[in-house]
Design a protein around this motif. Structure first.
Motif: not given
Lengths: 265, 330
Positions: A40-53
């Motif tokens: 999840f960290r490397y597959v979705f991590g890049g495409s989900i913008d969280t707006g969190q630091p």
């Protein structure tokens, strides 16, 4: 009462003994959640913008923690169904032991396994950038919460395992329960992207309130869609406690009753 | 004193569609062995499950060691041992782990549990395998360990549900030896079996059950008398029929049965292989070489045939319910 505690302890010890006799069991039940963290960290991590630091991994870790402890249900159900299938439950029921010791011993054993799994995941999460910003006490509290939630979910597993009575059926049945429960939530993606009616379901989902509670305890902000401003969104911690009490209040008596009437196929 | 009493047990499944027990009565005298003999689906396992407190009957009463099974199941559990058709032990654990676990669940002290485990492993010739996971055991070893687990508290009454089903002949022999020793030790035993030979070997008394009822009961000898016991059967060429009739009549001492078509002469005998040897000698003296000669032991089918007029139906509960459903459908 003393007998009851020692009976339950014998059953819990049996499970821990199983882990030491078949170390692969522990190995794979730890590797799987770690694999999820990395995927999840490397597959979705890049495409989900969280707006969190700190990026997606901060949001992901509480989600994946909750998903993992929710899956305790599956372990319990499969384990008990196997015991049932092999006639072990029959033998336990023919012994002069407390009627609830076997199932309580089981849920405690499955709960104890979570300590190992959560620790391994925490370390893996840290390695890929997870950094809780809250106090050490709050982080600790978060993990206690997760363990209690896993214990509560385990009781749903007891009922499923004793009802289906077959290992393979239990595996499939628990998937049907746990997958929608963990994915129809805020665990991996914000609920705000879902269709409006689904947002209500997802945000009232105990998994979501648990995830939100953990995020709060790990020092993150929560985003709610349709239910913003309602009780669960404002008080995810309290709501999660209510859910856990509710789950245990319903499933512990049902499970114990099922055990007493359990009949092998 | 009766160690086990079952009165009028009725148990139905699937909301009454399948009648597993239909007014079953039986009792076991203290210190004796009752063999419950019947085909699959006759109600053997249901009976054991009720007596071992695992299942409640729809109606009827049962006591074990003088205690009401339905009213005081917890008291009964302290006095019984149960070993089922399937080896109900934890396969991932070792034999030792299992015995310790069950000992602790019987509330023996840690010390007493260890001592008992060592004794039992010795008694059942499993000492060498004690530290191996059950997974690696042979079928016979599993059964022996299962039995050992049910003996941890030296139960007053022991229930064995088909203790040798699925074992190879060697495993069966071993198991019989083990059970023989237990019986000599004075335990009251109720055992179910599909094999007449097994009931004959192990039990003092046999109860034959069919469709959830006891249809005959008695010692193995009395049942065999009812069924006809062993029969001497000789097949010869037609020309020798008369002489052989005479020989068989002399050996048997009772009425002979002649099947001219099969050229077969048979008669009940009570002396077993002795009768066979005697007959063979006499034939040899007359210079007759039979086409076939042998002793026929009554099988479960013979028992059923003579008691019920039908052969033992191998009917499982599920199948029974399906058949009933079909019948209703018509």
């Amino acid at each position: 009462m003393i007998n009851f505690i020692s009976d339950a302890a014998v059953i819990t010890k049996r499970q821990l003994l199983q882990l030491s006799r078949v170390p692969e069991l522990l190995l794979f039940s730890t590797i799987q959640p770690i694999m999820f963290v990395l995927l999840f960290r490397y597959v979705f991590g890049g495409s989900i913008d969280t707006g969190q630091p700190g990026g997606y991994v901060q949001l992901l870790m509480p989600g994946i923690f909750v998903q993992t402890v929710a899956f305790t249900l599956a372990g319990t159900a499969v384990g008990l169904a196997a015991d049932m299938q092999k006639g072990l439950i029959d033998r336990f029921r023919s012994l002069p032991i407390s009627r609830s010791a076997v199932v309580i011993g089981r849920t405690l054993g499955d709960g104890a396994l979570n300590i190992v799994v959560l620790t391994a995941m925490g370390v893996a999460g840290y390695a890929v950038g997870w950094r809780p910003t809250s106090s050490l006490f709050e982080v600790f509290l978060g993990f206690v919460f997760l363990l209690v939630f896993g214990f509560a979910m385990s009781w749903i597993g007891v009922l499923i395992g004793l009802s289906v009575r077959e290992e393979r059926v239990a595996t499939n049945a628990t998937f049907i329960v746990v997958f929608p429960l963990t994915f129809l939530s805020n665990a991996f993606a914000p609920t705000t992207g879902m269709p409006k009616p689904l947002q209500y379901v997802a945000e009232w989902n105990p998994v979501s309130t648990m995830v939100a509670a953990c995020r709060e305890l790990f020092g993150l902000e929560n985003q709610f869609g349709a239910t913003a401003g309602s009780f669960p969104s404002e008080n995810p911690l309290q709501m999660s406690v209510i859910y856990m009490i509710l789950i245990m209040a319903i499933f512990i008596p049902l499970s114990i009753r099922k055990y007493n009437n359990a009949a092998k196929k | 004193m009766k160690a086990v009493i079952a009165e009028n047990l009725v148990k139905t499944y699937n909301k009454g569609a399948v009648k597993a027990l239909d007014g079953l009565n039986l009792d076991v005298e203290e210190g004796t062995v009752l063999g419950v003999l019947g085909p699959n689906g006759a109600g053997k396992t249901t009976t054991v499950r009720i007596l071992a407190t695992l299942l409640s009957p729809d109606s009827g009463n049962a006591t074990v060691a003088g205690i009401d099974v339905l009213k005081h199941p917890d008291e009964v559990r302290k006095l019984i041992g149960l070993s089922g058709q399937y080896a109900a032990v934890d396969e991932t654990l070792t034999g030792w782990d299992n015995l310790i676990m069950f000992g602790r669940l019987y509330h023996l002290s840690a010390q007493a549990t260890k001592q008992r485990a060592i004794e039992l492993l010795e008694q059942f010739a499993l000492s060498d395998a004690a530290k191996r996971p059950i997974k690696t055991y042979s079928g016979g070893m599993r059964r022996r360990l299962d039995l050992a687990a049910s003996l941890i508290i030296r139960p007053k009454v022991l229930f064995l549900d088909e203790p040798t089903t699925g074992l190879d002949p060697r495993g069966r022999q071993d198991m019989w030896g083990v059970i023989d020793d237990l019986v000599k030790g004075g335990v009251t035993l109720l055992l179910t079996t599909q094999y007449l030979e097994e009931a004959d070997h192990l039990a003092d008394e046999i109860a034959v059950i069919d469709h959830g009822k006891v249809i005959a009961r008695g010692t193995s000898d009395s049942l065999k008398k009812q069924v006809g016991g062993e029969r001497l059967e000789i097949v010869v060429e037609n020309e020798h029929l008369e002489i052989v009739k005479d020989i068989v009549a002399r050996v048997s001492g009772s009425a002979i049965n002649v099947d001219e078509g099969l050229r077969q002469i048979s008669a009940p005998v009570t002396t077993g292989s002795k009768a066979l040897i005697e007959a063979a000698k006499m034939l040899d003296e007359k210079g007759i070489h039979p086409l076939d000669i042998g002793l026929k032991r009554p099988s479960l089918d013979d028992v059923f045939l003579s008691l019920t007029g039908h052969v033992a139906e191998e009917k499982k509960e599920e199948e029974a319910s399906v058949n009933k459903g079909r019948r209703r459908g018509k």
